[in-house]
Design an enzyme around this catalytic site. Structure first.
Site, PDB file in Angstrom:
ATOM      1  CB  ALA A 121      -0.951  -0.003   1.199  1.00  0.00           C
ATOM      2  N   GLY A 162       5.665   8.501   1.159  1.00  0.00           N
ATOM      3  CA  GLY A 162       6.638   8.249   2.218  1.00  0.00           C
ATOM      4  C   GLY A 162       7.544   7.086   1.884  1.00  0.00           C
ATOM      5  CG  HIS A 163       6.035   3.098   1.545  1.00  0.00           C
ATOM      6  ND1 HIS A 163       4.665   3.229   1.583  1.00  0.00           N
ATOM      7  CD2 HIS A 163       6.375   2.348   2.621  1.00  0.00           C
ATOM      8  CE1 HIS A 163       4.202   2.573   2.637  1.00  0.00           C
ATOM      9  NE2 HIS A 163       5.227   2.039   3.293  1.00  0.00           N
ATOM     10  CD  GLU A 171      14.148  10.233  11.828  1.00  0.00           C
ATOM     11  OE1 GLU A 171      13.481  11.297  11.905  1.00  0.00           O
ATOM     12  OE2 GLU A 171      15.374  10.188  12.006  1.00  0.00           O
ATOM     13  CG  ASP A 223       6.428   2.794  11.937  1.00  0.00           C
ATOM     14  OD1 ASP A 223       5.445   2.590  12.659  1.00  0.00           O
ATOM     15  OD2 ASP A 223       6.346   2.928  10.704  1.00  0.00           O
ATOM     16  CD  GLN A 229       9.132  -1.045  12.045  1.00  0.00           C
ATOM     17  OE1 GLN A 229       8.137  -1.738  12.188  1.00  0.00           O
ATOM     18  NE2 GLN A 229       9.353  -0.354  10.936  1.00  0.00           N
ATOM     19  CB  SER A 254       0.095   5.819   7.901  1.00  0.00           C
ATOM     20  OG  SER A 254      -0.269   4.499   8.262  1.00  0.00           O
TER      21      SER A 254
END
Length: 283
Positions: free
Chosen positions: A32, A36-37, A151, A153, A156, A188
């Site tokens: 998805a 950002g990705h 960042e 997450d 994580q 997200s």
């Protein structure tokens, strides 16, 4: 761009690239994909000859099975989006659960020096064992030189760095800044599931973080936390799960401010049944 679903195929590809002297970056995702990705992938392309994007909705990091079931799976559009960046320097690893777990869909048990018990660890049972399991497995399969995590997450990210340190995995882990919508909402994959009224309300999260950062300049951590809690107590749509000001190394809540210590504010909020997280550096 090739899409691989078999771990042996992706391992063979990376091995052949490294034999030619090429560097390989890895961007682990659950699909998805959004801007950002793409920012993570772009960072990978700047610093590596080839980038592998893994797309895998990992069942072991979901404590809520309904959330796992509803998580968007959009491989075809994800690949099309990646092709807008590069068609010859990106490859996709989109494995099946069987390919990753070989019939044993269980998490390994990890010890991350206490990082796993703070914030998300208090609300998502077993989550970071699931994260550690899939990241360690991807590092073993892909064997990248570099790996990129957002960042948003942040906990994580710190746990992945601890994983690499404790298991002496030869991967350089890089954290990349949070990518935001124009309205400030942290990007997200879950944002696509927000109902219109909640999507309209959600930027309040970042607005509150910005205000909290300003207040932190003159107020104590406790006073700032109390103020944030009041803001959400008065909000008719968004429900605060937690707001914590924590040391970035230990992720433990701070009791008093210190110029020698870097801290961030971390927040988790429910917008109806969609859980949103965000954070901001305070100093």
């Amino acid at each position: 761009m090739e899409v691989y679903s078999n771990k042996n195929q992706i391992s063979n590809l990376v091995n052949s690239l490294k034999l030619k002297g090429f560097t390989v970056g890895l961007v682990p995702t659950m699909g998805a994909l959004h801007e950002g990705h793409l920012a993570l992938v772009s960072e990978g392309l700047v610093n590596n000859d080839r980038v592998i994007v893994s797309i895998f909705v990992n069942p072991t990091q979901f404590d809520n099975k309904e959330d796992l079931k509803k998580y968007p799976r959009t491989l075809e559009s994800d690949v099309a989006l990646l092709q807008t960046i590069s068609n010859d320097r990106i490859d996709v690893y989109a494995p099946t659960v069987t390919d990753i777990y070989e019939g044993d869909v269980d998490s390994e048990i990890f010890e991350f020096d206490g990082l796993e018990f703070e914030m998300e660890g208090k609300f998502r049972n077993g989550h970071f064992n699931g994260v550690g399991t899939i990241v360690k497995r991807l590092f073993e399969i892909v064997n990248p030189d570099n790996a990129y995590f957002g960042e948003k997450d942040f906990q994580q990210l710190q746990i992945v760095k601890k994983l690499v340190e404790k298991y002496q995995i030869p991967v350089m882990v890089t954290g990349c800044k949070i990518h935001r919508e124009v309205n400030g909402l942290a990007m997200s994959s879950r944002n696509t599931r927000l109902k219109p009224e909640y999507a309209k309300a959600a930027p309040f999260i970042y607005k509150t973080l910005i205000a909290a950062k300003v207040k932190f300049g003159t107020k104590s951590a406790n006073k700032v936390s109390e103020w944030v809690e009041k803001q959400f107590a008065n909000h008719n749509l968004l429900k605060l799960e937690y707001f914590i000001i924590a040391d970035i190394k230990t992720l433990k809540p701070i009791k008093r401010k210190s110029k020698k210590r870097l801290v961030r504010a971390f927040i988790a909020v429910y917008a109806d049944d969609i859980r949103l997280i965000d954070n901001i550096a305070l100093n």
